[in-house]
Design a protein around this motif. Sequence first.
Motif, PDB file in Angstrom:
ATOM      1  N   MET A 237      -3.529 -16.753   0.525  1.00 36.80           N
ATOM      2  CA  MET A 237      -4.657 -15.868   0.780  1.00 36.80           C
ATOM      3  C   MET A 237      -5.872 -16.488   0.100  1.00 36.80           C
ATOM      4  O   MET A 237      -5.809 -16.848  -1.077  1.00 36.80           O
ATOM      5  N   THR A 238      -6.981 -16.638   0.849  1.00 31.39           N
ATOM      6  CA  THR A 238      -8.212 -17.196   0.301  1.00 31.39           C
ATOM      7  C   THR A 238      -9.344 -16.203   0.526  1.00 31.39           C
ATOM      8  O   THR A 238      -9.568 -15.768   1.655  1.00 31.39           O
ATOM      9  N   HIS A 239     -10.064 -15.854  -0.544  1.00 27.07           N
ATOM     10  CA  HIS A 239     -11.159 -14.892  -0.453  1.00 27.07           C
ATOM     11  C   HIS A 239     -12.500 -15.616  -0.506  1.00 27.07           C
ATOM     12  O   HIS A 239     -12.694 -16.519  -1.320  1.00 27.07           O
ATOM     13  N   TYR A 240     -13.433 -15.194   0.370  1.00 31.37           N
ATOM     14  CA  TYR A 240     -14.779 -15.761   0.428  1.00 31.37           C
ATOM     15  C   TYR A 240     -15.790 -14.675   0.066  1.00 31.37           C
ATOM     16  O   TYR A 240     -15.881 -13.658   0.751  1.00 31.37           O
ATOM     17  N   PRO A 241     -16.559 -14.870  -1.011  1.00 36.32           N
ATOM     18  CA  PRO A 241     -17.468 -13.818  -1.472  1.00 36.32           C
ATOM     19  C   PRO A 241     -18.713 -13.630  -0.604  1.00 36.32           C
ATOM     20  O   PRO A 241     -19.283 -12.544  -0.594  1.00 36.32           O
ATOM     21  N   ASP A 242     -19.141 -14.656   0.147  1.00 36.73           N
ATOM     22  CA  ASP A 242     -20.382 -14.525   0.910  1.00 36.73           C
ATOM     23  C   ASP A 242     -20.280 -13.462   2.000  1.00 36.73           C
ATOM     24  O   ASP A 242     -21.227 -12.741   2.253  1.00 36.73           O
ATOM     25  N   ASP A 243     -19.113 -13.338   2.650  1.00 36.21           N
ATOM     26  CA  ASP A 243     -18.929 -12.293   3.662  1.00 36.21           C
ATOM     27  C   ASP A 243     -17.800 -11.339   3.283  1.00 36.21           C
ATOM     28  O   ASP A 243     -17.429 -10.477   4.071  1.00 36.21           O
ATOM     29  N   ASP A 244     -17.239 -11.502   2.097  1.00 40.77           N
ATOM     30  CA  ASP A 244     -16.161 -10.665   1.566  1.00 40.77           C
ATOM     31  C   ASP A 244     -14.948 -10.651   2.489  1.00 40.77           C
ATOM     32  O   ASP A 244     -14.260  -9.649   2.617  1.00 40.77           O
ATOM     33  N   SER A 245     -14.678 -11.788   3.142  1.00 35.35           N
ATOM     34  CA  SER A 245     -13.522 -11.885   4.033  1.00 35.35           C
ATOM     35  C   SER A 245     -12.351 -12.520   3.301  1.00 35.35           C
ATOM     36  O   SER A 245     -12.523 -13.239   2.321  1.00 35.35           O
ATOM     37  N   THR A 246     -11.160 -12.241   3.796  1.00 34.66           N
ATOM     38  CA  THR A 246      -9.939 -12.795   3.230  1.00 34.66           C
ATOM     39  C   THR A 246      -9.179 -13.482   4.345  1.00 34.66           C
ATOM     40  O   THR A 246      -8.837 -12.852   5.352  1.00 34.66           O
ATOM     41  N   HIS A 247      -8.934 -14.768   4.186  1.00 36.09           N
ATOM     42  CA  HIS A 247      -8.226 -15.560   5.189  1.00 36.09           C
ATOM     43  C   HIS A 247      -6.778 -15.742   4.749  1.00 36.09           C
ATOM     44  O   HIS A 247      -6.519 -15.991   3.567  1.00 36.09           O
ATOM     45  N   LEU A 248      -5.865 -15.640   5.710  1.00 35.02           N
ATOM     46  CA  LEU A 248      -4.446 -15.697   5.400  1.00 35.02           C
ATOM     47  C   LEU A 248      -3.761 -16.825   6.156  1.00 35.02           C
ATOM     48  O   LEU A 248      -4.097 -17.092   7.311  1.00 35.02           O
ATOM     49  N   ILE A 249      -2.784 -17.446   5.521  1.00 33.77           N
ATOM     50  CA  ILE A 249      -1.917 -18.411   6.187  1.00 33.77           C
ATOM     51  C   ILE A 249      -0.540 -17.775   6.263  1.00 33.77           C
ATOM     52  O   ILE A 249      -0.007 -17.304   5.254  1.00 33.77           O
TER      53      ILE A 249
ATOM     54  N   ALA B  57      -5.203  -5.420  14.297  1.00 38.57           N
ATOM     55  CA  ALA B  57      -4.465  -4.248  13.819  1.00 38.57           C
ATOM     56  C   ALA B  57      -5.340  -3.427  12.878  1.00 38.57           C
ATOM     57  O   ALA B  57      -6.108  -3.978  12.092  1.00 38.57           O
ATOM     58  N   GLU B  58      -5.215  -2.112  12.977  1.00 45.02           N
ATOM     59  CA  GLU B  58      -5.873  -1.190  12.058  1.00 45.02           C
ATOM     60  C   GLU B  58      -4.765  -0.384  11.381  1.00 45.02           C
ATOM     61  O   GLU B  58      -4.341   0.653  11.895  1.00 45.02           O
ATOM     62  N   PRO B  59      -4.273  -0.857  10.249  1.00 47.54           N
ATOM     63  CA  PRO B  59      -3.130  -0.214   9.600  1.00 47.54           C
ATOM     64  C   PRO B  59      -3.322   1.271   9.292  1.00 47.54           C
ATOM     65  O   PRO B  59      -2.383   2.050   9.423  1.00 47.54           O
ATOM     66  N   ASP B  60      -4.519   1.692   8.884  1.00 43.27           N
ATOM     67  CA  ASP B  60      -4.745   3.107   8.563  1.00 43.27           C
ATOM     68  C   ASP B  60      -4.623   3.998   9.788  1.00 43.27           C
ATOM     69  O   ASP B  60      -4.196   5.143   9.696  1.00 43.27           O
ATOM     70  N   LYS B  61      -5.012   3.484  10.945  1.00 46.48           N
ATOM     71  CA  LYS B  61      -4.910   4.241  12.199  1.00 46.48           C
ATOM     72  C   LYS B  61      -3.553   4.030  12.870  1.00 46.48           C
ATOM     73  O   LYS B  61      -3.226   4.723  13.819  1.00 46.48           O
ATOM     74  N   ASP B  62      -2.805   3.035  12.403  1.00 49.18           N
ATOM     75  CA  ASP B  62      -1.496   2.691  12.970  1.00 49.18           C
ATOM     76  C   ASP B  62      -1.637   2.255  14.433  1.00 49.18           C
ATOM     77  O   ASP B  62      -0.839   2.629  15.283  1.00 49.18           O
TER      78      ASP B  62
ATOM     79  N   ARG C   1       0.866  -1.186   0.000  1.00 47.99           N
ATOM     80  CA  ARG C   1       0.000   0.000   0.000  1.00 47.99           C
ATOM     81  C   ARG C   1       0.896   1.227   0.000  1.00 47.99           C
ATOM     82  O   ARG C   1       1.770   1.373   0.853  1.00 47.99           O
ATOM     83  N   LEU C   2       0.665   2.110  -0.959  1.00 48.48           N
ATOM     84  CA  LEU C   2       1.467   3.321  -1.091  1.00 48.48           C
ATOM     85  C   LEU C   2       0.746   4.504  -0.474  1.00 48.48           C
ATOM     86  O   LEU C   2      -0.484   4.578  -0.499  1.00 48.48           O
TER      87      LEU C   2
ATOM     88  N   ARG D  42     -13.406  -6.697   4.985  1.00 48.71           N
ATOM     89  CA  ARG D  42     -13.903  -6.364   3.650  1.00 48.71           C
ATOM     90  C   ARG D  42     -13.108  -5.257   2.965  1.00 48.71           C
ATOM     91  O   ARG D  42     -12.679  -5.396   1.839  1.00 48.71           O
ATOM     92  N   GLU D  43     -12.902  -4.143   3.602  1.00 53.61           N
ATOM     93  CA  GLU D  43     -12.205  -3.010   2.983  1.00 53.61           C
ATOM     94  C   GLU D  43     -10.713  -2.996   3.311  1.00 53.61           C
ATOM     95  O   GLU D  43     -10.011  -2.073   2.914  1.00 53.61           O
ATOM     96  N   GLY D  44     -10.245  -3.961   4.091  1.00 52.80           N
ATOM     97  CA  GLY D  44      -8.829  -4.018   4.450  1.00 52.80           C
ATOM     98  C   GLY D  44      -8.449  -3.113   5.607  1.00 52.80           C
ATOM     99  O   GLY D  44      -7.270  -2.964   5.909  1.00 52.80           O
TER     100      GLY D  44
END
Length: 192
Positions: free
Chosen positions: A70-82, A140-145, A54-55, A107-109
């Motif tokens: 990274m696996t994305h699920y459309p029903d809840d728009d979640s992204t699961h990470l290993i 973590a909330e990256p935008d808020k740091d 992210r820039l 959903r929005e990252g």
Amino acid sequence: MKRRSTHWFPVVLLALLAALTYWLERSVQATLPKKDGSQRHDPDYYVENFTAIRLGPDGQPQSRLKAVKMTHYPDDDSTHLIAPHLYRFSKDKPVTNIRSKTGLVSREGEHVYFIDDVKAVRAAYADRSELTVTTSWLHAEPDKDTADTDRPVVIHDAKTHITGVGLHVDNKTQILQLHSRVRARYDKTPKS
């Protein structure tokens, strides 16, 4: 006239009972799941060994997220990470990175959840040594740091060892707040 109304009374009573029975059946009966596949929690895509950067407005990297899968699920728009690994870059501040066994991105990252064996490290800078925080779960909330947990945490650097339950980290101000059961040990001589 009286004779006709007595003939219709049983018919009207049966019609009312039939309507009441129909209404009771519809209101009591559980809603059956749709069989169109919309209720399933199936992934629509996955990516292995990915890196997302992210820039900031100046074109410089603000954060980098890596994961084994990274696996994305459309029903809840979640992204699961290993094995997620998040790096935060900031001018005039040391690099901070967080890693864990698994993770979840909203959903929005704007929210990243690190789950199982979480380790956050702030790099050494100026006269400060590297600082490490370990816990079992971290939001973590990256935008808020910022980052938070309500779980037990262990914090240590070259001279300090702190344990507690619950933590709030504000990376902008470089302030860590522990919520309860705090114990600390300070060593004058740094560990090598």
